[in-house]
Design an enzyme around this catalytic site. Structure first.
Site, PDB file in Angstrom:
ATOM      1  N   VAL A   1      -3.006  -8.543  -5.536  1.00 32.13           N
ATOM      2  CA  VAL A   1      -2.260  -7.515  -6.287  1.00 32.13           C
ATOM      3  C   VAL A   1      -0.793  -7.400  -5.863  1.00 32.13           C
ATOM      4  O   VAL A   1      -0.088  -6.521  -6.338  1.00 32.13           O
ATOM      5  CB  VAL A   1      -2.955  -6.133  -6.228  1.00 32.13           C
ATOM      6  CG1 VAL A   1      -4.284  -6.165  -6.949  1.00 32.13           C
ATOM      7  CG2 VAL A   1      -3.107  -5.647  -4.795  1.00 32.13           C
TER       8      VAL A   1
ATOM      9  N   ASN B   1      -5.153   1.084  -3.215  1.00 34.10           N
ATOM     10  CA  ASN B   1      -5.697   1.222  -1.863  1.00 34.10           C
ATOM     11  C   ASN B   1      -5.232   0.144  -0.883  1.00 34.10           C
ATOM     12  O   ASN B   1      -5.237   0.354   0.332  1.00 34.10           O
ATOM     13  CB  ASN B   1      -7.230   1.195  -1.967  1.00 34.10           C
ATOM     14  CG  ASN B   1      -7.905   1.185  -0.619  1.00 34.10           C
ATOM     15  OD1 ASN B   1      -7.956   2.200   0.064  1.00 34.10           O
ATOM     16  ND2 ASN B   1      -8.397   0.039  -0.193  1.00 34.10           N
TER      17      ASN B   1
ATOM     18  N   SER C   1      -0.571   7.443   4.592  1.00 37.30           N
ATOM     19  CA  SER C   1      -1.210   7.557   5.902  1.00 37.30           C
ATOM     20  C   SER C   1      -0.582   8.708   6.675  1.00 37.30           C
ATOM     21  O   SER C   1       0.590   9.049   6.465  1.00 37.30           O
ATOM     22  CB  SER C   1      -1.004   6.259   6.700  1.00 37.30           C
ATOM     23  OG  SER C   1      -1.407   6.437   8.048  1.00 37.30           O
TER      24      SER C   1
ATOM     25  N   TYR D   1       4.480  -0.488   9.311  1.00 38.89           N
ATOM     26  CA  TYR D   1       3.418   0.261   8.638  1.00 38.89           C
ATOM     27  C   TYR D   1       3.889   1.668   8.285  1.00 38.89           C
ATOM     28  O   TYR D   1       3.762   2.126   7.147  1.00 38.89           O
ATOM     29  CB  TYR D   1       2.192   0.325   9.549  1.00 38.89           C
ATOM     30  CG  TYR D   1       1.002   1.020   8.937  1.00 38.89           C
ATOM     31  CD1 TYR D   1       0.259   0.399   7.949  1.00 38.89           C
ATOM     32  CD2 TYR D   1       0.619   2.294   9.365  1.00 38.89           C
ATOM     33  CE1 TYR D   1      -0.844   1.026   7.387  1.00 38.89           C
ATOM     34  CE2 TYR D   1      -0.485   2.926   8.816  1.00 38.89           C
ATOM     35  CZ  TYR D   1      -1.218   2.292   7.825  1.00 38.89           C
ATOM     36  OH  TYR D   1      -2.300   2.921   7.269  1.00 38.89           O
TER      37      TYR D   1
ATOM     38  N   SER E   1       6.374   1.681   5.504  1.00 41.64           N
ATOM     39  CA  SER E   1       5.763   1.331   4.210  1.00 41.64           C
ATOM     40  C   SER E   1       4.920   2.479   3.679  1.00 41.64           C
ATOM     41  O   SER E   1       4.849   2.703   2.470  1.00 41.64           O
ATOM     42  CB  SER E   1       4.922   0.052   4.333  1.00 41.64           C
ATOM     43  OG  SER E   1       3.757   0.281   5.092  1.00 41.64           O
ATOM     44  N   LYS E   2       4.281   3.237   4.571  1.00 36.22           N
ATOM     45  CA  LYS E   2       3.456   4.360   4.114  1.00 36.22           C
ATOM     46  C   LYS E   2       4.327   5.557   3.690  1.00 36.22           C
ATOM     47  O   LYS E   2       3.926   6.357   2.852  1.00 36.22           O
ATOM     48  CB  LYS E   2       2.459   4.745   5.204  1.00 36.22           C
ATOM     49  CG  LYS E   2       1.368   3.713   5.389  1.00 36.22           C
ATOM     50  CD  LYS E   2       0.541   3.567   4.120  1.00 36.22           C
ATOM     51  CE  LYS E   2      -0.359   2.371   4.110  1.00 36.22           C
ATOM     52  NZ  LYS E   2      -1.089   2.213   2.841  1.00 36.22           N
TER      53      LYS E   2
HETATM   54  P1  NAD Z   1      -9.855  -2.505   4.350  1.00 35.24           P
HETATM   55  O1  NAD Z   1      -8.905  -3.423   5.038  1.00 35.24           O
HETATM   56  O2  NAD Z   1     -11.243  -2.397   4.885  1.00 35.24           O
HETATM   57  O3  NAD Z   1      -9.996  -2.932   2.813  1.00 35.24           O
HETATM   58  C1  NAD Z   1      -8.901  -3.278   2.074  1.00 35.24           C
HETATM   59  C2  NAD Z   1      -9.230  -4.460   1.180  1.00 35.24           C
HETATM   60  O4  NAD Z   1      -8.006  -4.869   0.572  1.00 35.24           O
HETATM   61  C3  NAD Z   1      -9.780  -5.692   1.902  1.00 35.24           C
HETATM   62  O5  NAD Z   1     -11.085  -5.984   1.428  1.00 35.24           O
HETATM   63  C4  NAD Z   1      -8.779  -6.790   1.590  1.00 35.24           C
HETATM   64  O6  NAD Z   1      -9.402  -8.046   1.303  1.00 35.24           O
HETATM   65  C5  NAD Z   1      -8.080  -6.253   0.358  1.00 35.24           C
HETATM   66  N1  NAD Z   1      -6.731  -6.800   0.199  1.00 35.24           N
HETATM   67  C6  NAD Z   1      -5.788  -7.015   1.146  1.00 35.24           C
HETATM   68  N2  NAD Z   1      -4.681  -7.547   0.595  1.00 35.24           N
HETATM   69  C7  NAD Z   1      -4.936  -7.644  -0.729  1.00 35.24           C
HETATM   70  C8  NAD Z   1      -4.169  -8.126  -1.823  1.00 35.24           C
HETATM   71  N3  NAD Z   1      -2.934  -8.604  -1.658  1.00 35.24           N
HETATM   72  N4  NAD Z   1      -4.720  -8.095  -3.065  1.00 35.24           N
HETATM   73  C9  NAD Z   1      -5.982  -7.622  -3.239  1.00 35.24           C
HETATM   74  N5  NAD Z   1      -6.750  -7.153  -2.231  1.00 35.24           N
HETATM   75  C10 NAD Z   1      -6.222  -7.180  -0.993  1.00 35.24           C
HETATM   76  O7  NAD Z   1      -9.126  -1.095   4.301  1.00 35.24           O
HETATM   77  P2  NAD Z   1      -9.606   0.346   3.675  1.00 35.24           P
HETATM   78  O8  NAD Z   1     -10.404   1.102   4.655  1.00 35.24           O
HETATM   79  O9  NAD Z   1     -10.145   0.130   2.313  1.00 35.24           O
HETATM   80  O10 NAD Z   1      -8.272   1.205   3.597  1.00 35.24           O
HETATM   81  C11 NAD Z   1      -7.104   0.684   3.326  1.00 35.24           C
HETATM   82  C12 NAD Z   1      -6.066   1.734   3.011  1.00 35.24           C
HETATM   83  O11 NAD Z   1      -6.197   2.963   3.718  1.00 35.24           O
HETATM   84  C13 NAD Z   1      -4.743   1.130   3.423  1.00 35.24           C
HETATM   85  O12 NAD Z   1      -3.748   1.415   2.476  1.00 35.24           O
HETATM   86  C14 NAD Z   1      -4.506   1.803   4.756  1.00 35.24           C
HETATM   87  O13 NAD Z   1      -3.144   1.780   5.110  1.00 35.24           O
HETATM   88  C15 NAD Z   1      -5.019   3.205   4.470  1.00 35.24           C
HETATM   89  N6  NAD Z   1      -5.286   3.993   5.686  1.00 35.24           N
HETATM   90  C16 NAD Z   1      -6.367   3.724   6.488  1.00 35.24           C
HETATM   91  C17 NAD Z   1      -6.599   4.503   7.610  1.00 35.24           C
HETATM   92  C18 NAD Z   1      -7.788   4.259   8.513  1.00 35.24           C
HETATM   93  O14 NAD Z   1      -7.857   4.829   9.580  1.00 35.24           O
HETATM   94  N7  NAD Z   1      -8.727   3.465   8.139  1.00 35.24           N
HETATM   95  C19 NAD Z   1      -5.736   5.536   7.942  1.00 35.24           C
HETATM   96  C20 NAD Z   1      -4.647   5.773   7.133  1.00 35.24           C
HETATM   97  C21 NAD Z   1      -4.442   5.006   5.992  1.00 35.24           C
END
Ligand code: NAD
Length: 270
Positions: free
Chosen positions: A70, A96, A148, A162, A165-166
């Site tokens: 994406v 996401n 985030s 990070y 970007s957030k």
């Molecule tokens: P995750 O990494 O488990 O899942 C994200 C998915 O995105 C993965 O399956 C990956 O293959 C896919 N992906 C990566 N790059 C891609 C691309 N270019 N095109 C299509 N798909 C792609 O993460 P998650 O738990 O689903 O959460 C991610 C979001 O939550 C992020 O934006 C992260 O910054 C935010 N976030 C997470 C936390 C935390 O503690 N887990 C805290 C704050 C914010």
């Protein structure tokens, strides 16, 4: 509660999880489907999105996989076309996709900086650009960008790219809300706090997990479902008058004072 998204079609980017368990994208996709939406589960890794789709289908709800990067405009256009071909419309976009960073200010390289803005921000812009014409055709819609707690609180020094970007995800939320309100398209962000997901599990030992779990005012560990419910609310008509906002889902970390304030009043004075 059920059927809060009945009749709607949702596109969730990064709908798979990078490891065992449930991440934010997977949880949002599953909860949106349980609430009646048909969900296009988009991921760079088809097999990750397939796990999410399998879970949704095992519960009798509707979803399908779309493999795409994406960060690419053309892939996002194909993604939007696939949603309309399969389900007839697009009402919801959950942006996401996001990756953590590992370099301090001293270490940051041009490549790491650029990669974070491509994956964490450009992906949101390209996905929104591609779905918006279809939302306008549907009479409106809801876009949810994943920010985030790192955008509003100083975070480990390695999160240079990070964090910025957030913050950009929050700025994008305001910018798009301003442009799209006239089309009845609402744009909001969810900023997760220190939830436990596969994304952080790979970088945490048990002590670190405990420390994070109790870092907020509510001393329960947060998880991806807590974040997903916020997305369901913002995607639903219950939030029809909410746009341009960032909802912090963080057990109250963002309102705490590290080290505490003055001594609390004795109970009889409360
Ligand atoms: P995750 O990494 O488990 O899942 C994200 C998915 O995105 C993965 O399956 C990956 O293959 C896919 N992906 C990566 N790059 C891609 C691309 N270019 N095109 C299509 N798909 C792609 O993460 P998650 O738990 O689903 O959460 C991610 C979001 O939550 C992020 O934006 C992260 O910054 C935010 N976030 C997470 C936390 C935390 O503690 N887990 C805290 C704050 C914010």
């Amino acid at each position: 509660m059920a059927d809060r998204l009945k009749g709607k079609v949702a596109v969730v980017t990064g709908a798979g999880s990078r490891g065992p368990g449930v991440g934010n994208g997977k949880a949002a996709a599953v909860l949106m489907a349980r609430e009646g939406a048909k969900v296009l589960c988009v991921d760079l890794h088809d097999e990750r999105a397939q796990e999410t789709v399998d879970l949704i289908k095992s519960e009798g709800f509707e979803a399908s996989v779309f493999g795409a990067d994406v960060t690419r405009q053309e892939s996002c256009r194909s993604m939007a076309s696939a949603a309309v071909e399969r389900y007839g419309r697009i009402d919801i976009l959950q942006n996401n996709v996001g990756i953590p960073s590992r370099q301090t200010l001293a270490d940051i390289t041009e490549d790491e900086w650029d990669e974070h803005f491509v994956v964490n921000v450009r992906s949101m812009v390209m996905a929104a650009q591609s779905v918006v014409p279809h939302m306008i055709a549907a009479g409106g819609g809801a876009i949810i960008n994943l920010s985030s707690i790192a955008a509003v609180r100083a975070y480990p020094a390695t999160s240079t790219a990070y964090t910025v970007s957030k913050s950009a995800a929050m700025g994008l939320t305001v910018a798009l809300a301003g442009q799209l309100g006239q089309h009845r398209i609402r744009v909001n962000a969810v900023a997760p706090g220190q939830v436990f997901t596969p994304l952080v599990a790979e970088r945490l030992d048990e002590e670190g997990r405990q420390r994070r779990a109790t870092s907020g005012l509510i001393k329960d560990e947060g998880n991806a479902w807590d974040i997903g419910w916020a997305s369901v609310f913002l995607a639903s008509d219950e939030a029809r008058w909410i746009t341009g906002q960032t909802l912090l889902v963080d057990a109250g970390i963002s309102v705490t004072i590290p080290g505490g304030g003055i001594a609390t009043l004795p109970p009889q004075r409360l």
